[in-house]
Design an enzyme around this catalytic site. Sequence first.
Site, mmCIF file in Angstrom:
data_model
loop_
_atom_site.group_PDB
_atom_site.id
_atom_site.type_symbol
_atom_site.label_atom_id
_atom_site.label_comp_id
_atom_site.label_asym_id
_atom_site.label_seq_id
_atom_site.Cartn_x
_atom_site.Cartn_y
_atom_site.Cartn_z
ATOM 1 C CG HIS A 157 2.474 -2.128 3.644
ATOM 2 N ND1 HIS A 157 2.468 -1.644 4.931
ATOM 3 C CD2 HIS A 157 3.565 -1.602 3.037
ATOM 4 C CE1 HIS A 157 3.517 -0.869 5.100
ATOM 5 N NE2 HIS A 157 4.202 -0.829 3.974
ATOM 6 N NE ARG A 203 6.649 -0.905 0.153
ATOM 7 C CZ ARG A 203 6.176 0.031 -0.678
ATOM 8 N NH1 ARG A 203 6.068 -0.216 -1.955
ATOM 9 N NH2 ARG A 203 5.808 1.215 -0.213
ATOM 10 N NE ARG A 238 11.498 -1.042 2.814
ATOM 11 C CZ ARG A 238 10.246 -0.601 2.825
ATOM 12 N NH1 ARG A 238 10.007 0.705 2.890
ATOM 13 N NH2 ARG A 238 9.235 -1.427 2.746
ATOM 14 C CG ASN A 253 3.472 5.276 1.762
ATOM 15 O OD1 ASN A 253 3.061 6.215 1.098
ATOM 16 N ND2 ASN A 253 3.978 4.186 1.232
ATOM 17 N NE ARG A 267 1.412 2.708 5.567
ATOM 18 C CZ ARG A 267 2.622 2.455 5.067
ATOM 19 N NH1 ARG A 267 3.721 2.745 5.744
ATOM 20 N NH2 ARG A 267 2.752 1.940 3.873
ATOM 21 C CB CYS A 321 10.554 5.236 -2.335
ATOM 22 S SG CYS A 321 10.871 4.995 -0.577
HETATM 23 C C1 PEP Z 1 6.804 4.626 3.122
HETATM 24 O O1 PEP Z 1 6.599 4.513 4.341
HETATM 25 O O2 PEP Z 1 6.480 5.633 2.478
HETATM 26 C C2 PEP Z 1 7.449 3.541 2.372
HETATM 27 C C3 PEP Z 1 7.831 3.685 1.134
HETATM 28 O O3 PEP Z 1 7.591 2.345 3.003
HETATM 29 P P1 PEP Z 1 6.393 1.328 3.270
HETATM 30 O O4 PEP Z 1 5.182 1.830 2.523
HETATM 31 O O5 PEP Z 1 6.806 -0.004 2.776
HETATM 32 O O6 PEP Z 1 6.225 1.388 4.739
HETATM 33 MG MG MG Z 2 7.590 2.933 5.413
#
Ligand code: PEP
Ligand code: MG
Length: 583
Positions: free
Chosen positions: A199, A306, A342, A469, A480, A517
């Site tokens: 993030h 978010r 969200r 993601n 990640r 997204c």
């Molecule tokens: C994702 O997981 O692709 C997403 C859009 O949510 P976040 O990156 O906030 O976990």
């Molecule tokens: Mg996510």
Amino acid sequence: MSFSLHGLAVSHGIAIGRAHLVSHATLEVAHYTIRERDVALEVARFDVALNTVQTELATLHDEASGPGAPAELAAFVGIHAMILADPLLSEAPRQLMRERRCNAEWALVQQMEQLVGHFDEIDDAYLRERRQDIVQVVERVLKVLTGRPRKLGRRGKGTDKDDSELIIVAHDLSPADTIQFKTLKIGGFVTDLGGATSHTAIVARSLAIPAVVGLHHARSLVRDNDLLIIDGTRGVLIVEPDLRVLEEYRLRKSELELERAKLKRLKSAKATTLDGEDISLQANIELPQDIGQVKDVDAAGIGLFRTEYLFMNRDELPTEDEQFESYRSVAKAMAGKPVTIRTLDVGADKQARALRSISGAERQEPNPALGLRAIRYCLAEPQLFMTQLRALLRASHHGRVRILVPMLAHVAEIEQTLALIEQAKGQLREARVKFDEGIEVGGMIEIPAAALVLGPFLKRLRFLSIGTNDLIQYTLAIDRTDEAVSHLYDPLHPAVLRLIAQTIQAGARAEVPVAICGEMAGDPALTHLLIGMGLRQFSMHPSQILEVKQQVVMADAEQLGLKVARLLRCDEPDKIREQMERL
Ligand code: PEP
Ligand code: MG
């Protein structure tokens, strides 16, 4: 001396500026070698710092001995003065500087670690506490040695030229740290840790500032105020570049700025493919203040708000009214365009101090990415969730608000969430508060289990949004945020591509709109692939919309559909990449 470090490119562009070292641990210091002839000067610098702190402590002691001051304060300052005067803390670092030709900060911290190491073994609590006193005295000396941290200017008010941009150099930055850069004038940042879709990296892209993560040793090799170049496209950090390299990068930077300016012409162009397919290009935002950027590129809506960022960098939870104001301001600003908000997705790398007061958040999780995050956390804390749901529903009266639920895997989670939304609606009806009775509720598809068994999701939800993601993270079992395995985090892995394609196709069959997204939606290199899979709704950082639009207007959706169907039959990574080139 010039040198470069290689890491992961996470946010494109070039930044040229001066290093500003930040750390969570004050005692993390750089190590560098002093020339033989400068060693005496380095020792003198250390002595000046010791004398300065001695004077500081003497003044403090006088003040602490005056009337009205708490009695313990003078005693405590006295202990610090004694520690400072002890040759163990002054003589040993001098010797180290002479023997190893190292800088004063590093020598001091080495000696401190030696000293406090012994304290850890002591049973006596009083004596063990003296450990902290030594650390505090050393911190005082380090502050003098490294100089006070420069004040970071507010965004937009600076008059700096390119070389005086501020570049943050940190061992690690949390999303909560990074989001604060939205109001500061930061040229870019680099960190030792981090993955490309952490993030922290996502926030960097949303700020449109160059960033490189996973550099391993930047924080210890770079010194405050060093001249740095961040090449956010190649993932390179150049420290103290020579003039030729600097000129080259200045040129590249202005070329990039020119290209960006040219892209602006696409703002009013329709996002339609050559064969007439309309593509909706929406925006991801973290805070209501991002709306300015969204308007600048005329996004078709907000595909992902978010909301967890509203909960960060504060001690108290945002109240229902405060949340309502934030959601309402975005809904109003978008004037009838869809605003997909969200529900709280905290946990894993997104931590919020204000949530610590709530049970469960303080628990040390053995594996946070697989733990109590997102909807799991909200269902475990219904009061917190209901507050957010009421705020969202109230905002729906002021625009086209849609509710998006993250991290769903189980039918029971959907049902519990829908029941809580009904309950929140009931409370508002009772209080005669207006909201949109027909508000749409959708779900994120970001856990492979959801993508594999979509039926129950399609039946109960009005729209879906693929979070690539997390979908990649959970499909490939790659954290990640961990740069050590980032080379295995592959959006083009056939398993990932199939899950995405299946979800888009199942949505189309059931007439349930499907968007993406996650970060894949904002990567112009993947636009044709996703259009070929049948995707018609993309949501990304506003700074990526025009570049993606450029790809959309050059695409032939029907042709891409045929080519991508062939690509999806490939199991071999090389073949997939080969076919990608032909899209
Ligand atoms: C994702 O997981 O692709 C997403 C859009 O949510 P976040 O990156 O906030 O976990
Ligand atoms: Mg996510």
